[in-house]
Design an enzyme around this catalytic site. Structure first.
Site, PDB file in Angstrom:
ATOM      1  NE  ARG A   1      14.305  -8.141 -11.157  1.00 22.93           N
ATOM      2  CZ  ARG A   1      14.653  -9.377 -11.471  1.00 22.93           C
ATOM      3  NH1 ARG A   1      15.282  -9.627 -12.605  1.00 22.93           N
ATOM      4  NH2 ARG A   1      14.368 -10.387 -10.662  1.00 22.93           N
TER       5      ARG A   1
ATOM      6  CG  HIS B   1      15.703 -11.583  -5.745  1.00 26.99           C
ATOM      7  ND1 HIS B   1      14.416 -11.140  -5.979  1.00 26.99           N
ATOM      8  CD2 HIS B   1      16.013 -12.401  -6.800  1.00 26.99           C
ATOM      9  CE1 HIS B   1      13.966 -11.670  -7.106  1.00 26.99           C
ATOM     10  NE2 HIS B   1      14.914 -12.430  -7.624  1.00 26.99           N
TER      11      HIS B   1
ATOM     12  CD  GLN C   1      14.753 -16.960  -6.560  1.00 30.66           C
ATOM     13  OE1 GLN C   1      14.525 -16.382  -7.601  1.00 30.66           O
ATOM     14  NE2 GLN C   1      14.556 -18.263  -6.402  1.00 30.66           N
TER      15      GLN C   1
ATOM     16  CG  ASP D   1      23.006 -15.352  -7.770  1.00 25.53           C
ATOM     17  OD1 ASP D   1      22.628 -15.714  -8.892  1.00 25.53           O
ATOM     18  OD2 ASP D   1      22.730 -14.232  -7.292  1.00 25.53           O
TER      19      ASP D   1
ATOM     20  CB  CYS E   1      17.895 -17.241  -7.588  1.00 23.16           C
ATOM     21  SG  CYS E   1      19.261 -16.241  -8.232  1.00 23.16           S
TER      22      CYS E   1
ATOM     23  NE  ARG F   1      10.736 -15.444  -7.542  1.00 22.17           N
ATOM     24  CZ  ARG F   1      11.393 -14.537  -8.280  1.00 22.17           C
ATOM     25  NH1 ARG F   1      12.476 -14.895  -8.943  1.00 22.17           N
ATOM     26  NH2 ARG F   1      11.000 -13.270  -8.327  1.00 22.17           N
TER      27      ARG F   1
HETATM   28  N1  NVA Z   1      22.325 -11.825  -8.187  1.00 19.01           N
HETATM   29  C1  NVA Z   1      21.561 -11.859  -9.421  1.00 19.01           C
HETATM   30  C2  NVA Z   1      20.203 -12.440  -9.169  1.00 19.01           C
HETATM   31  C3  NVA Z   1      19.351 -12.553 -10.399  1.00 19.01           C
HETATM   32  C4  NVA Z   1      17.989 -13.068 -10.103  1.00 19.01           C
HETATM   33  C5  NVA Z   1      21.462 -10.468 -10.021  1.00 19.01           C
HETATM   34  O1  NVA Z   1      21.211  -9.526  -9.277  1.00 19.01           O
HETATM   35  O2  NVA Z   1      21.653 -10.330 -11.228  1.00 19.01           O
HETATM   36  N1   CP Z   2      15.530 -15.458 -10.187  1.00 22.82           N
HETATM   37  C1   CP Z   2      15.086 -14.352 -10.825  1.00 22.82           C
HETATM   38  O1   CP Z   2      14.683 -13.355 -10.224  1.00 22.82           O
HETATM   39  O2   CP Z   2      15.069 -14.447 -12.186  1.00 22.82           O
HETATM   40  P1   CP Z   2      14.740 -13.279 -13.217  1.00 22.82           P
HETATM   41  O3   CP Z   2      15.880 -12.310 -13.192  1.00 22.82           O
HETATM   42  O4   CP Z   2      14.586 -13.981 -14.535  1.00 22.82           O
HETATM   43  O5   CP Z   2      13.457 -12.604 -12.791  1.00 22.82           O
END
Ligand code: NVA
Ligand code: CP
Length: 308
Positions: A108, A135, A138, A226, A267, A295
Site C-alpha cells: 500500500r 484500489h 476492494q 467514498d 469501501c 475483502r
Molecule cells: N479513497 C480512500 C480509500 C480508502 C480505502 C483513500 O485512498 O484514502
Molecule cells: N477499504 C479499505 O481499504 O480499508 P483500509 O484502509 O482500512 O484498509
C-alpha cells in the site's frame, strides 16, 4: 537464482481479462462457501506474504493477514518507518531483497510508480493494496458483494457520487471488465483523469461522467461513494473539498432517486454526515459490512491465484 516464470502480479483490474478476474472471484467464493475439501483449504502452507504499508489500514491489513493464515501461510508486516526505504534505499533493491525471503508482497503506497517499481524488480507476485490511483482488491470484494445481493453485475447500473479518486478509478476498470454501466457524478474540479475515461471509451465500456448525482442514480441498482478526503489529500489542501463535495453526499433523498431495491456501498472508512448520512449507511439498503467481510474472501482468491 534459477530463472523462473514471471510472477503473477495483481496490480490493476485493467491489466486482466474478464475470465481471469472471474476465475479469481470464483476461487474466493469457493473458500467462502467452504466447498473445497479440508485438505485443499490450506494451499499456502509454508508460504510467507510481506505487507508494506506507507499509509494506514484496518481492513486491508487484517483481511490479508487473516486470509493468508486461513490458507495456511503467514505474514510479515512492515510500515515505512520499519524499512530502509524511509532512509533512501530504493524500492528496486527492496524488491530484490524481499523476493529472497518471502513468496509474495502486498504493497500500500502513494504513487503507482512505487508499485510499478516493486513489481518490476520483485521475482515474486506483487499485490496492489491501494495507491493514490487505484484500489483493485476492494473492487473484487465489491463485485462479489454486489452479486451476492443483486445477481450478476453484467448489464447492471452502478452510480458513483463523490470524489473522482482511486476508488472511482477502480470502479471504472471494473465496469469495463465486468460489463456493467457506471455513471460517475463528480465535481468538475475532482473528476477522474481524462486518460482513464478515454481508456474506458476505447475499451467499449459504458462509463459516463456528469456533475449531477440525481441524473447518475436514476434507475441505478447500486449507489457508491467514498471519503471526501483520501489518505494524503490532507497534505495537498489545494481545493475546498467539503464545499465542492457537499452536493454529492449520499442521503436518503438521493437513495430514493435510485431503484427502489438499490443497494448502498462504501469501501470504508466512512464519515457520517460528510459523504454519506447515518440513516443511509446504517439503513436497510446498506451492504457495507458484507462488503468489508468480502475483502477477506476475495483476497483469498487473489492470494491463491498469485501463488497457485
Ligand atoms: N479513497 C480512500 C480509500 C480508502 C480505502 C483513500 O485512498 O484514502
Ligand atoms: N477499504 C479499505 O481499504 O480499508 P483500509 O484502509 O482500512 O484498509
Amino acid at each position: 537464482m534459477l530463472a523462473q516464470n514471471p510472477p503473477k502480479h495483481f496490480l490493476d483490474l485493467d491489466q486482466f481479462d474478464t475470465d481471469t478476474l472471474r476465475q479469481v472471484l470464483d476461487i474466493g467464493r469457493t473458500y467462502k462457501d467452504q466447498k473445497t475439501a479440508a485438505a485443499d483449504r490450506r494451499p499456502l502452507a509454508g508460504k510467507m506474504l510481506a505487507m508494506l504499508f506507507d499509509k494506514p489500514s484496518t481492513r486491508t491489513r487484517v483481511s490479508f493477514e487473516v486470509g493468508m493464515k486461513q490458507l495456511g501461510g503467514d505474514v510479515v508486516i512492515l510500515s515505512q518507518r520499519d524499512t530502509q526505504v524511509g532512509r533512501g534505499e530504493t524500492i528496486a533493491d527492496t524488491a530484490r531483497v524481499l523476493s529472497r525471503y518471502v513468496d509474495a508482497i502486498m504493497m500500500r503506497t502513494t504513487s503507482r510508480e512505487n508499485l510499478a517499481e516493486m513489481a518490476a524488480y520483485a521475482t515474486v507476485p506483487v499485490i496492489n493494496g491501494l495507491t493514490d490511483e487505484s484500489h483493485p482488491c476492494q473492487l473484487m470484494a465489491d463485485v462479489m458483494t454486489f452479486e451476492e445481493h443483486r445477481g450478476p453485475i453484467r448489464g447492471k447500473v452502478v452510480a458513483w457520487s463523490g470524489d473522482g479518486n482511486n476508488m472511482a478509478a477502480s470502479w471504472v476498470h471494473a465496469a469495463v471488465r465486468f460489463g456493467f454501466e457506471l455513471r460517475l457524478a463528480c465535481p468538475k474540479e475532482l473528476r477522474p483523469s481524462q486518460e482513464l475515461l478515454d481508456w474506458a471509451r476505447a475499451q467499449g465500456g459504458k462509463v459516463s461522467l456528469s456533475d449531477d448525482p440525481y441524473a447518475a442514480v436514476a434507475g441505478a441498482d447500486c449507489v457508491v461513494t467514498d471519503a471526501w478526503l483520501s489518505m494524503g489529500d490532507e497534505e495537498k489542501g489545494e481545493v475546498n473539498r467539503h464545499n465542492l463535495l457537499a452536493p454529492f453526499r449520499v442521503d436518503e433523498r438521493l437513495m430514493a432517486a435510485a431503484k427502489p431495491d438499490a443497494i448502498f456501498m462504501h469501501c470504508l472508512p466512512a464519515h457520517r454526515g460528510e459523504e454519506v448520512t447515518g440513516p443511509v449507511i446504517d439503513g436497510p439498503r446498506s451492504v457495507v459490512w458484507d462488503e468489508a467481510e468480502n475483502r477477506l474472501h476475495a483476497q483469498k482468491g487473489i492470494l491463491a491465484w498469485c501463488l497457485g
